[in-house]
Design a protein around this motif. Structure first.
Motif, PDB file in Angstrom:
ATOM      1  N   ASP A  99      35.673 -18.818 -35.246  1.00 38.78           N
ATOM      2  CA  ASP A  99      34.431 -18.866 -36.008  1.00 38.78           C
ATOM      3  C   ASP A  99      33.279 -19.547 -35.266  1.00 38.78           C
ATOM      4  O   ASP A  99      32.129 -19.137 -35.391  1.00 38.78           O
ATOM      5  CB  ASP A  99      34.681 -19.641 -37.309  1.00 38.78           C
ATOM      6  N   SER A 125      38.282 -23.608 -35.743  1.00 44.98           N
ATOM      7  CA  SER A 125      38.832 -22.683 -36.732  1.00 44.98           C
ATOM      8  C   SER A 125      40.271 -22.284 -36.400  1.00 44.98           C
ATOM      9  O   SER A 125      40.994 -21.821 -37.275  1.00 44.98           O
ATOM     10  CB  SER A 125      37.953 -21.435 -36.844  1.00 44.98           C
ATOM     11  N   GLY A 184      37.413 -18.275 -42.178  1.00 49.89           N
ATOM     12  CA  GLY A 184      37.211 -16.845 -41.976  1.00 49.89           C
ATOM     13  C   GLY A 184      38.386 -16.031 -42.472  1.00 49.89           C
ATOM     14  O   GLY A 184      38.836 -16.186 -43.629  1.00 49.89           O
TER      15      GLY A 184
END
Ligand code: PLP
Length: 378
Positions: A86, A141, A327
């Motif tokens: 991300d 992430s 995400g």
């Protein structure tokens, strides 16, 4: 009792840092601030691995990323953005927003872009065409740590490109060296390994990057590093600094110095190993491969039928706050941070709580066995 906060920023504040936040205000155009300015920026240099000045803006990490783009490049400049999650995607999007020609070099989440892949991509361009390579040091992430030094070498050798590194979740938790590794701009933020509240954007530039900053033609005002350097020479900032956060950072740097930077890095490395060992015993898959597993944050894939939001709720009931997946991993992963003021014993508590929470969600696991596996890495 306060929960054990194990999200990848903001991270827990040591008591000394909290106390510093309550100090009376001082004027930012006086000698007291100039002294603070010089002390803080000088002590950040070892963390950035540089003899260059470190600049501090009021802002978040994303602001520092924007600062990097507007200070180094001109409209239409070609950059290669390494996207492994991300935050790599965010860096590419910022470059897009400012009209750069962005080539995304993507790998699946959990992986990192290899120096070979970067070399291959750079060789598709005529010499001199690629002006910058945007790298995420530690992809928050996914919990994957990029081989920044090797990537920087390739970027210089193959393209003579500026190497821009987002180390928001890595600086202060893993070694980095602007001067020694061929990094041209290194940026971070206050709320992760630096044990300071959110609100400071920090960056340092190589001599080559300073030259590029003189030539760059993107509009800039708030983030203009030239102004920041000019004011910094007399211990000031171009506009009102976040004075209380400077007090806090000053105190956090005391703590880092007291522990010793190498010991800080070693503690982070061990904490990462503890979480991974404990999680594996609990039957969870670590997203990032062991060879590039992050020392500051771990992303864990949950088994079918265990819902991250529900698991996090169970952990919260046990006093442990972890983050969800980001995400595409929102519905299937959790992330446990081990950075800043977090200690190895905190991770033993977290691993035990994770085991108990998994049991509550129907998994036949042994929290004690997981704690023992984690302890063996401590
Ligand atoms: N880059 C990385 C690697 C991050 O982890 C983060 C925040 O988590 C950012 C950039 C953005 O920082 P901020 O949320 O302070 O804008």
């Amino acid at each position: 009792m306060e929960p054990l906060l194990l999200i990848p920023g903001p991270t827990p504040l040591p008591q000394e840092v909290r106390d510093a936040l309550a100090r009376p205000m001082i004027g930012h155009r006086g000698e007291a601030f100039a002294t603070l300015y010089r002390r803080v920026t000088a002590r950040l240099k070892p963390l950035f691995g540089t003899g260059q000045e470190v600049l501090i803006f009021p802002g978040s990490g994303t602001g520092a990323m924007e600062a990097a783009v507007v200070n180094l490049f001109s409209p239409g400049d070609r950059v290669v953005a390494l996207v492994a999650g991300d935050f790599g995607a965010r860096f590419a999007a910022i470059a897009d927003a400012f009209g750069l020609a962005v080539d995304r070099l993507e790998v699946p989440w959990g992986w990192v872009v290899s120096p070979e892949a970067l070399r291959d991509r750079l060789r598709t361009y005529p010499p001199g065409e690629v002006r910058g390579v945007l790298i995420t040091h530690n992809e928050t992430s996914t919990g994957a740590l990029s081989p920044v030094q090797e990537l920087a070498r390739v970027a210089h050798q193959e393209a003579g490109a500026l190497v821009v590194v987002d180390a928001v979740s890595g600086l202060g938790g893993a070694p980095l060296a602007l001067d020694g590794w061929g990094i041209d701009l290194l940026l971070t933020a206050s709320q992760k390994c630096l044990m300071t509240p959110p609100g400071l954007a920090l960056l340092a530039l190589s001599p080559t990057a300073w030259e590029a900053a003189e030539r760059a033609r993107l509009p800039r005002s708030y983030w203009d590093v030239r102004e920041a350097r000019r004011f910094g020479a007399r211990g000031e900032t171009p506009y009102t600094p976040a004075v209380s956060l400077w007090f806090a950072l000053d105190r956090a740097l005391d703590l880092i110095e007291r522990e010793g930077l190498d010991a800080v890095f070693e503690r982070h490395r061990r904490m990462g190993a503890m979480v991974r060992a404990g999680a594996r015993v609990l039957g969870l898959q670590v997203l990032a491969g062991e060879e590039h597993a992050s020392p500051t944050v771990t992303c864990l894939l949950l088994p079918e039928g265990v819902e991250p939001a529900a698991l996090r709720r169970s952990l919260r009931e046990r006093g442990v706050e972890v983050a969800g997946g980001q995400g595409a991993l929102k519905g299937s992963a959790i992330r446990i941070a081990h950075m800043g003021a977090t200690r190895p014993q905190d991770l033993l508590v977290a691993v035990e709580a994770l085991g108990e929470a998994l049991r509550e969600h129907g998994r036949d696991v042994s929290p004690q066995a997981a704690v023992e596996a984690a302890r063996a890495q401590a």
